[in-house]
Enzyme design. Structure first.
Site, PDB file in Angstrom:
ATOM      1  CG  ASN A 167       6.788  32.661 -32.854  1.00 49.60           C
ATOM      2  OD1 ASN A 167       6.645  33.976 -32.995  1.00 49.60           O
ATOM      3  ND2 ASN A 167       6.757  31.900 -34.018  1.00 49.60           N
ATOM      4  CG  HIS A 201       9.399  39.034 -28.165  1.00 51.61           C
ATOM      5  ND1 HIS A 201       8.571  39.408 -28.972  1.00 51.61           N
ATOM      6  CD2 HIS A 201      10.294  40.023 -27.880  1.00 51.61           C
ATOM      7  CE1 HIS A 201       9.109  40.430 -29.585  1.00 51.61           C
ATOM      8  NE2 HIS A 201      10.193  40.973 -28.808  1.00 51.61           N
ATOM      9  CB  CYS A 247      11.489  34.698  -2.293  1.00 53.46           C
ATOM     10  SG  CYS A 247      10.555  35.396  -3.863  1.00 53.46           S
ATOM     11  CB  THR A 268       7.558  38.982 -38.153  1.00 54.68           C
ATOM     12  OG1 THR A 268       7.485  40.136 -37.060  1.00 54.68           O
ATOM     13  CG2 THR A 268       8.601  39.306 -38.976  1.00 54.68           C
TER      14      THR A 268
HETATM   15  C1  BJW Z   1       1.753  34.595 -41.906  1.00 52.16           C
HETATM   16  C2  BJW Z   1       0.760  33.625 -41.879  1.00 52.16           C
HETATM   17  C3  BJW Z   1       1.145  32.436 -42.470  1.00 52.16           C
HETATM   18  C4  BJW Z   1      -0.158  35.261 -40.521  1.00 52.16           C
HETATM   19  N1  BJW Z   1       2.166  32.620 -43.168  1.00 52.16           N
HETATM   20  N2  BJW Z   1       2.582  34.570 -42.517  1.00 52.16           N
HETATM   21  C5  BJW Z   1       7.178  53.473 -30.337  1.00 52.16           C
HETATM   22  C6  BJW Z   1       8.292  53.054 -31.504  1.00 52.16           C
HETATM   23  C7  BJW Z   1       9.139  52.290 -31.424  1.00 52.16           C
HETATM   24  C8  BJW Z   1       9.185  51.268 -30.136  1.00 52.16           C
HETATM   25  C9  BJW Z   1       8.169  51.266 -29.101  1.00 52.16           C
HETATM   26  C10 BJW Z   1       7.433  52.670 -29.527  1.00 52.16           C
HETATM   27  N3  BJW Z   1       6.472  52.316 -28.132  1.00 52.16           N
HETATM   28  C11 BJW Z   1       6.983  51.673 -27.541  1.00 52.16           C
HETATM   29  C12 BJW Z   1       8.050  50.788 -28.190  1.00 52.16           C
HETATM   30  C13 BJW Z   1       8.728  49.666 -27.577  1.00 52.16           C
HETATM   31  C14 BJW Z   1       7.877  48.381 -27.684  1.00 52.16           C
HETATM   32  C15 BJW Z   1       7.476  48.471 -29.129  1.00 52.16           C
HETATM   33  O1  BJW Z   1       8.040  48.060 -29.849  1.00 52.16           O
HETATM   34  N4  BJW Z   1       6.106  48.535 -29.360  1.00 52.16           N
HETATM   35  C16 BJW Z   1       5.563  48.928 -30.749  1.00 52.16           C
HETATM   36  C17 BJW Z   1       4.377  47.961 -30.773  1.00 52.16           C
HETATM   37  C18 BJW Z   1       5.071  50.077 -30.921  1.00 52.16           C
HETATM   38  N5  BJW Z   1       8.841  47.453 -27.369  1.00 52.16           N
HETATM   39  C19 BJW Z   1       9.061  46.869 -26.267  1.00 52.16           C
HETATM   40  O2  BJW Z   1       8.552  47.281 -25.220  1.00 52.16           O
HETATM   41  C20 BJW Z   1       9.951  45.780 -26.195  1.00 52.16           C
HETATM   42  N6  BJW Z   1      10.961  46.014 -25.169  1.00 52.16           N
HETATM   43  C21 BJW Z   1      11.838  47.319 -25.053  1.00 52.16           C
HETATM   44  O3  BJW Z   1      11.785  48.069 -26.255  1.00 52.16           O
HETATM   45  O4  BJW Z   1      12.536  47.503 -24.201  1.00 52.16           O
HETATM   46  C22 BJW Z   1      13.302  48.693 -24.030  1.00 52.16           C
HETATM   47  C23 BJW Z   1      12.496  49.598 -23.259  1.00 52.16           C
HETATM   48  C24 BJW Z   1      12.359  49.427 -21.984  1.00 52.16           C
HETATM   49  C25 BJW Z   1      11.371  50.466 -21.219  1.00 52.16           C
HETATM   50  C26 BJW Z   1      10.988  51.426 -21.643  1.00 52.16           C
HETATM   51  C27 BJW Z   1      11.364  51.480 -23.194  1.00 52.16           C
HETATM   52  C28 BJW Z   1      12.137  50.751 -24.166  1.00 52.16           C
HETATM   53  C29 BJW Z   1       9.371  44.615 -25.737  1.00 52.16           C
HETATM   54  C30 BJW Z   1       8.398  43.930 -26.761  1.00 52.16           C
HETATM   55  C31 BJW Z   1       7.828  42.663 -26.032  1.00 52.16           C
HETATM   56  C32 BJW Z   1       6.917  41.963 -27.173  1.00 52.16           C
HETATM   57  N7  BJW Z   1       5.888  40.973 -26.647  1.00 52.16           N
HETATM   58  C33 BJW Z   1       4.940  40.487 -27.216  1.00 52.16           C
HETATM   59  C34 BJW Z   1       4.258  39.579 -26.348  1.00 52.16           C
HETATM   60  C35 BJW Z   1       5.070  38.276 -25.834  1.00 52.16           C
HETATM   61  C36 BJW Z   1       4.240  37.502 -24.786  1.00 52.16           C
HETATM   62  C37 BJW Z   1       3.146  36.832 -25.328  1.00 52.16           C
HETATM   63  O5  BJW Z   1       3.246  36.015 -26.312  1.00 52.16           O
HETATM   64  O6  BJW Z   1       2.020  37.250 -24.924  1.00 52.16           O
HETATM   65  O7  BJW Z   1       5.623  39.698 -28.332  1.00 52.16           O
HETATM   66  S1  BJW Z   1       3.965  41.527 -28.147  1.00 52.16           S
HETATM   67  C38 BJW Z   1       4.078  40.505 -29.753  1.00 52.16           C
HETATM   68  O8  BJW Z   1       4.433  41.089 -30.686  1.00 52.16           O
HETATM   69  C39 BJW Z   1       4.734  39.040 -29.239  1.00 52.16           C
HETATM   70  C40 BJW Z   1       5.314  38.860 -30.570  1.00 52.16           C
HETATM   71  O9  BJW Z   1       6.283  38.332 -30.402  1.00 52.16           O
HETATM   72  C41 BJW Z   1       5.654  40.199 -31.218  1.00 52.16           C
HETATM   73  C42 BJW Z   1       5.746  40.427 -32.606  1.00 52.16           C
HETATM   74  O10 BJW Z   1       4.409  40.001 -33.108  1.00 52.16           O
HETATM   75  P1  BJW Z   1       4.698  39.039 -34.558  1.00 52.16           P
HETATM   76  O11 BJW Z   1       5.331  37.862 -34.386  1.00 52.16           O
HETATM   77  O12 BJW Z   1       5.228  39.985 -35.796  1.00 52.16           O
HETATM   78  O13 BJW Z   1       3.049  38.914 -34.895  1.00 52.16           O
HETATM   79  P2  BJW Z   1       1.992  39.716 -35.609  1.00 52.16           P
HETATM   80  O14 BJW Z   1       0.643  39.074 -35.248  1.00 52.16           O
HETATM   81  O15 BJW Z   1       2.335  41.128 -35.406  1.00 52.16           O
HETATM   82  O16 BJW Z   1       2.136  39.459 -37.089  1.00 52.16           O
HETATM   83  C43 BJW Z   1       1.982  38.119 -37.786  1.00 52.16           C
HETATM   84  C44 BJW Z   1       2.495  38.043 -39.288  1.00 52.16           C
HETATM   85  O17 BJW Z   1       2.309  36.862 -39.659  1.00 52.16           O
HETATM   86  C45 BJW Z   1       1.395  39.193 -39.861  1.00 52.16           C
HETATM   87  O18 BJW Z   1       2.416  39.971 -40.876  1.00 52.16           O
HETATM   88  C46 BJW Z   1       1.008  38.222 -40.915  1.00 52.16           C
HETATM   89  O19 BJW Z   1       0.352  38.750 -42.112  1.00 52.16           O
HETATM   90  C47 BJW Z   1       1.555  36.986 -41.067  1.00 52.16           C
HETATM   91  N8  BJW Z   1       1.053  35.624 -41.200  1.00 52.16           N
HETATM   92  N9  BJW Z   1      -0.355  34.093 -40.823  1.00 52.16           N
HETATM   93  C48 BJW Z   1       3.014  33.445 -43.215  1.00 52.16           C
HETATM   94  N10 BJW Z   1       0.395  31.409 -42.235  1.00 52.16           N
HETATM   95 ZN    ZN Z   2      10.997  34.190  -5.601  1.00 55.49          ZN
END
Ligand code: BJW
Ligand code: ZN
Length: 260
Positions: free
Chosen positions: A104, A121, A159, A197
């Site tokens: 988060n 993140h 910058c 998550t």
């Molecule tokens: C409850 C509830 C309640 C609800 N009680 N539960 C193919 C395969 C594998 C990987 C990749 C791929 N293609 C691309 C990639 C890489 C990519 C990736 O993983 N993509 C996938 C989506 C396919 N990853 C990246 O790009 C990462 N970097 C990387 O890999 O670098 C190396 C690299 C570099 C260059 C080229 C290639 C590789 C970076 C990832 C960055 C993610 N950023 C975000 C946005 C952050 C900024 C912002 O806030 O705007 O991070 S995306 C978003 O998703 C955010 C979150 O941290 C992240 C995870 O989401 P989260 O927290 O799991 O939320 P939800 O909504 O998905 O789930 C909520 C859950 O809660 C649900 O299960 C509900 O049921 C539950 N819930 N209410 C309990 N009350």
């Molecule tokens: Zn700067």
């Protein structure tokens, strides 16, 4: 699905020495912060991640992206930690070593009292220059975005580059110190609690598997099914703000006295 009060979960938790709590957007949902992928309310249901959560999107339209993140920062500043954040913070006072690893970008774990939180993140509260990387502290009050939520990002005092949100976008590397520390904590854990998550974003989604492969008991708390269901030893289905306090007070009688 297991009852949170099931004796085997409680026993494993009570005897744990090194615990990792791995959290996602669901832990903050009951504080009124939107998740990303929930069907009706998730941010990616209403907005395009390609436009708002990539460097290319920011370079194309900095005002759109900066305005959107400032609106989210304002929402987080108004929000309060919920009983799930409080239960996680209290766990640290009951067990020898608890490491909170979060995906988060809010600061609700810290405001509930958790220390040393590893933010995989980044954070809404640590913007930096998109050109030279210098930190750019912001005043607490957020300026009102203009029409359609647009807002010009500030300029770097060093910058002159555009300031960007301090979060990790798709295609960007995670902060190395935090990722290595989280992976190390998972490797050494005897109990990993995975909360709210979907487990679809990598490399963060690999953390529970590292712990499980190294022999930890892995327990998930989630309101719905997730990609991590099969990996976890126990799945506790329900809102984190209810399940976690119940789990804590069952494991440690007297816990959660104030927060429940
Ligand atoms: C409850 C509830 C309640 C609800 N009680 N539960 C193919 C395969 C594998 C990987 C990749 C791929 N293609 C691309 C990639 C890489 C990519 C990736 O993983 N993509 C996938 C989506 C396919 N990853 C990246 O790009 C990462 N970097 C990387 O890999 O670098 C190396 C690299 C570099 C260059 C080229 C290639 C590789 C970076 C990832 C960055 C993610 N950023 C975000 C946005 C952050 C900024 C912002 O806030 O705007 O991070 S995306 C978003 O998703 C955010 C979150 O941290 C992240 C995870 O989401 P989260 O927290 O799991 O939320 P939800 O909504 O998905 O789930 C909520 C859950 O809660 C649900 O299960 C509900 O049921 C539950 N819930 N209410 C309990 N009350
Ligand atoms: Zn700067």
């Amino acid at each position: 699905m297991k009852d949170p009060l099931a004796p085997d979960i409680l026993q494993e938790l009570r005897k744990a020495h090194r615990v990792v709590v791995f959290t996602g957007a669901g832990v903050s949902a009951e504080s009124g912060i939107a998740t990303f992928r929930d069907a009706l309310t998730g941010l990616w249901t209403h907005f395009r991640a390609e436009d708002l959560a990539t460097l290319e999107g920011f370079q194309r339209d900095p005002e759109l992206v900066w305005g959107w993140y400032e609106a989210r920062r304002a929402q987080v500043l108004r929000a309060q930690p919920n009983p799930a954040h409080h239960a996680i913070a209290e766990l640290a006072s009951r067990l020898p070593r608890v490491t909170v690893v979060t995906q988060n970008v809010d600061d609700l774990h810290e405001r509930a009292g958790s220390a040393g939180v590893l933010h995989l993140h980044g954070s809404l509260h640590t913007p930096r220059c998109a050109r030279c990387g210098a930190p750019h502290p912001l005043p607490e009050a957020t300026p009102e975005p203009g029409g359609e939520g647009r807002l010009a990002p500030p300029r770097c005092g060093l910058c002159g580059g555009l300031v960007r949100p301090g979060v990790v976008w798709f295609g960007e590397m995670l902060p190395e110190r935090e990722l290595v520390a989280a992976q190390k904590a998972a490797l050494g854990a005897d109990f990993l609690l995975c909360v709210g998550t979907s487990g679809v974003v990598w490399p963060a989604a690999g953390i529970p598997g590292i712990a499980r492969d190294a022999g930890a008991t892995v327990v998930q708390v989630n309101a719905d099914a997730s990609d991590l269901d099969r990996l976890c030893h126990f799945n506790l289905r329900g809102p984190a703000g209810e399940v976690l306090p119940a789990l804590l007070s069952a494991a440690f009688p007297g816990a959660m006295g104030k927060a429940r």
